[in-house]
Design a protein around this motif. Structure first.
Motif, PDB file in Angstrom:
ATOM      1  N   VAL A   2      23.764  73.542  59.902  1.00 26.12           N
ATOM      2  CA  VAL A   2      25.190  72.463  60.498  1.00 26.12           C
ATOM      3  C   VAL A   2      24.528  71.720  61.813  1.00 26.12           C
ATOM      4  N   GLN A   3      24.098  71.067  61.932  1.00 26.06           N
ATOM      5  CA  GLN A   3      23.499  69.528  62.759  1.00 26.06           C
ATOM      6  C   GLN A   3      24.651  70.136  64.447  1.00 26.06           C
ATOM      7  N   PRO A   4      24.593  69.956  65.803  1.00 19.21           N
ATOM      8  CA  PRO A   4      25.786  69.690  65.963  1.00 19.21           C
ATOM      9  C   PRO A   4      25.616  69.481  67.206  1.00 19.21           C
ATOM     10  N   VAL A   5      25.647  68.254  68.267  1.00 13.96           N
ATOM     11  CA  VAL A   5      25.305  66.894  68.594  1.00 13.96           C
ATOM     12  C   VAL A   5      26.862  66.749  69.732  1.00 13.96           C
ATOM     13  N   GLU A   6      26.567  67.377  71.715  1.00 19.14           N
ATOM     14  CA  GLU A   6      27.144  66.697  71.951  1.00 19.14           C
ATOM     15  C   GLU A   6      27.594  65.792  72.977  1.00 19.14           C
ATOM     16  N   SER A   7      28.494  65.025  73.563  1.00 12.54           N
ATOM     17  CA  SER A   7      28.460  64.503  74.110  1.00 12.54           C
ATOM     18  C   SER A   7      29.951  64.107  75.143  1.00 12.54           C
ATOM     19  N   GLY A   8      29.714  63.825  75.406  1.00 12.07           N
ATOM     20  CA  GLY A   8      30.964  63.786  76.625  1.00 12.07           C
ATOM     21  C   GLY A   8      30.592  63.736  77.929  1.00 12.07           C
ATOM     22  N   GLY A   9      28.799  64.329  78.621  1.00 14.14           N
ATOM     23  CA  GLY A   9      29.361  64.992  79.867  1.00 14.14           C
ATOM     24  C   GLY A   9      28.981  63.441  80.896  1.00 14.14           C
ATOM     25  N   GLY A  10      28.442  63.956  82.069  1.00 13.75           N
ATOM     26  CA  GLY A  10      29.114  62.869  83.159  1.00 13.75           C
ATOM     27  C   GLY A  10      28.993  63.545  84.564  1.00 13.75           C
ATOM     28  N   LEU A  11      28.961  62.289  85.142  1.00 14.95           N
ATOM     29  CA  LEU A  11      28.924  62.554  86.594  1.00 14.95           C
ATOM     30  C   LEU A  11      30.604  62.922  87.260  1.00 14.95           C
ATOM     31  N   VAL A  12      30.775  63.919  87.878  1.00 14.68           N
ATOM     32  CA  VAL A  12      32.550  64.030  88.431  1.00 14.68           C
ATOM     33  C   VAL A  12      32.445  64.068  89.543  1.00 14.68           C
ATOM     34  N   GLN A  13      32.964  63.885  90.084  1.00  8.80           N
ATOM     35  CA  GLN A  13      34.002  64.728  91.534  1.00  8.80           C
ATOM     36  C   GLN A  13      34.163  66.220  91.090  1.00  8.80           C
ATOM     37  N   ALA A  14      34.191  67.037  92.317  1.00 14.22           N
ATOM     38  CA  ALA A  14      34.711  67.690  92.384  1.00 14.22           C
ATOM     39  C   ALA A  14      36.035  68.097  92.517  1.00 14.22           C
ATOM     40  N   GLY A  15      36.684  68.503  91.899  1.00 13.43           N
ATOM     41  CA  GLY A  15      38.414  69.197  91.486  1.00 13.43           C
ATOM     42  C   GLY A  15      38.722  67.674  90.589  1.00 13.43           C
ATOM     43  N   GLY A  16      37.544  67.251  89.655  1.00 11.74           N
ATOM     44  CA  GLY A  16      38.189  66.463  89.034  1.00 11.74           C
ATOM     45  C   GLY A  16      38.006  67.312  87.350  1.00 11.74           C
ATOM     46  N   SER A  17      38.060  66.620  86.380  1.00 10.02           N
ATOM     47  CA  SER A  17      38.204  67.459  84.699  1.00 10.02           C
ATOM     48  C   SER A  17      36.974  66.186  84.004  1.00 10.02           C
ATOM     49  N   LEU A  18      36.246  67.074  82.868  1.00  8.71           N
ATOM     50  CA  LEU A  18      35.616  66.445  81.513  1.00  8.71           C
ATOM     51  C   LEU A  18      35.903  67.028  80.042  1.00  8.71           C
ATOM     52  N   ARG A  19      35.599  66.588  79.273  1.00  3.71           N
ATOM     53  CA  ARG A  19      36.150  66.975  77.872  1.00  3.71           C
ATOM     54  C   ARG A  19      35.209  66.881  77.264  1.00  3.71           C
ATOM     55  N   LEU A  20      34.142  67.933  76.823  1.00  3.72           N
ATOM     56  CA  LEU A  20      33.252  67.870  76.286  1.00  3.72           C
ATOM     57  C   LEU A  20      33.343  67.719  74.509  1.00  3.72           C
ATOM     58  N   SER A  21      32.245  67.273  74.215  1.00  5.71           N
ATOM     59  CA  SER A  21      32.925  67.647  72.326  1.00  5.71           C
ATOM     60  C   SER A  21      30.952  68.108  71.519  1.00  5.71           C
ATOM     61  N   CYS A  22      31.810  68.463  70.256  1.00  2.00           N
ATOM     62  CA  CYS A  22      29.969  69.040  70.032  1.00  2.00           C
ATOM     63  C   CYS A  22      31.017  68.603  68.240  1.00  2.00           C
ATOM     64  N   ALA A  23      30.374  67.201  68.046  1.00  3.03           N
ATOM     65  CA  ALA A  23      30.629  67.432  66.427  1.00  3.03           C
ATOM     66  C   ALA A  23      28.983  68.003  65.875  1.00  3.03           C
ATOM     67  N   ALA A  24      29.740  68.711  64.656  1.00  2.00           N
ATOM     68  CA  ALA A  24      28.895  69.181  63.435  1.00  2.00           C
ATOM     69  C   ALA A  24      28.690  68.939  62.461  1.00  2.00           C
ATOM     70  N   SER A  25      27.918  68.256  61.658  1.00  3.17           N
ATOM     71  CA  SER A  25      27.309  68.005  59.938  1.00  3.17           C
ATOM     72  C   SER A  25      27.773  69.433  59.455  1.00  3.17           C
ATOM     73  N   GLY A  26      27.496  68.708  58.357  1.00  3.12           N
ATOM     74  CA  GLY A  26      28.362  70.332  56.795  1.00  3.12           C
ATOM     75  C   GLY A  26      29.439  70.529  56.763  1.00  3.12           C
TER      76      GLY A  26
END
Length: 124
Positions: A2-26
């Motif tokens: 299984v090879q995972p690939v992350e996405s969804g990172g970035g720059l956000v202000q304190a108090g904000g939100s982000l959702r990271l994803s990890c898509a894995a082949s296999g």
């Protein structure tokens, strides 16, 4: 393998939100426990959260409890990390990891394979 690939990172202000994803082949993604770690500059890699094969068991580091939520969608071979109420100290490269076992998830040695990471930066 299984090879995972992350996405969804970035720059956000304190108090904000982000959702990271990890898509894995296999085709065996649902057989693996999945986890998230992070590493800030000059610091050791730190455990953040983990989830069992079925998703019915989750585990978090104390500093993110109540703010972060790990989940998975086995039909999409994807694991998520919803991050709310972000703080500057959450700034790090976030890594997705997988393992056929779910023992001592807070130890990086317990994980068999890793993604390349995605940068999360929280400004004050």
């Amino acid at each position: 393998q299984v090879q995972p690939v992350e996405s969804g990172g970035g720059l956000v202000q304190a108090g904000g939100s982000l959702r990271l994803s990890c898509a894995a082949s296999g085709r065996t993604f649902s057989s693996y426990a999945m986890g998230w770690f992070r590493q800030a500059p000059g610091a050791e890699r730190e455990f953040v959260a983990a989830i069992s094969w079925s998703g019915d068991s989750t585990y978090y580091v104390t500093s993110v409890k109540g703010r972060f939520t790990i989940s998975r969608d086995n039909a999409k071979n994807t694991v998520y990390l919803q991050m709310n109420s972000l703080k500057p100290e959450d700034t790090a490269v976030y890594y997705c990891a997988g393992s056929a076992t779910f023992r001592r998830p807070s130890s990086s040695n317990s994980w068999s394979f890793w993604g390349q990471g995605t940068q999360v930066t929280v400004s004050s």
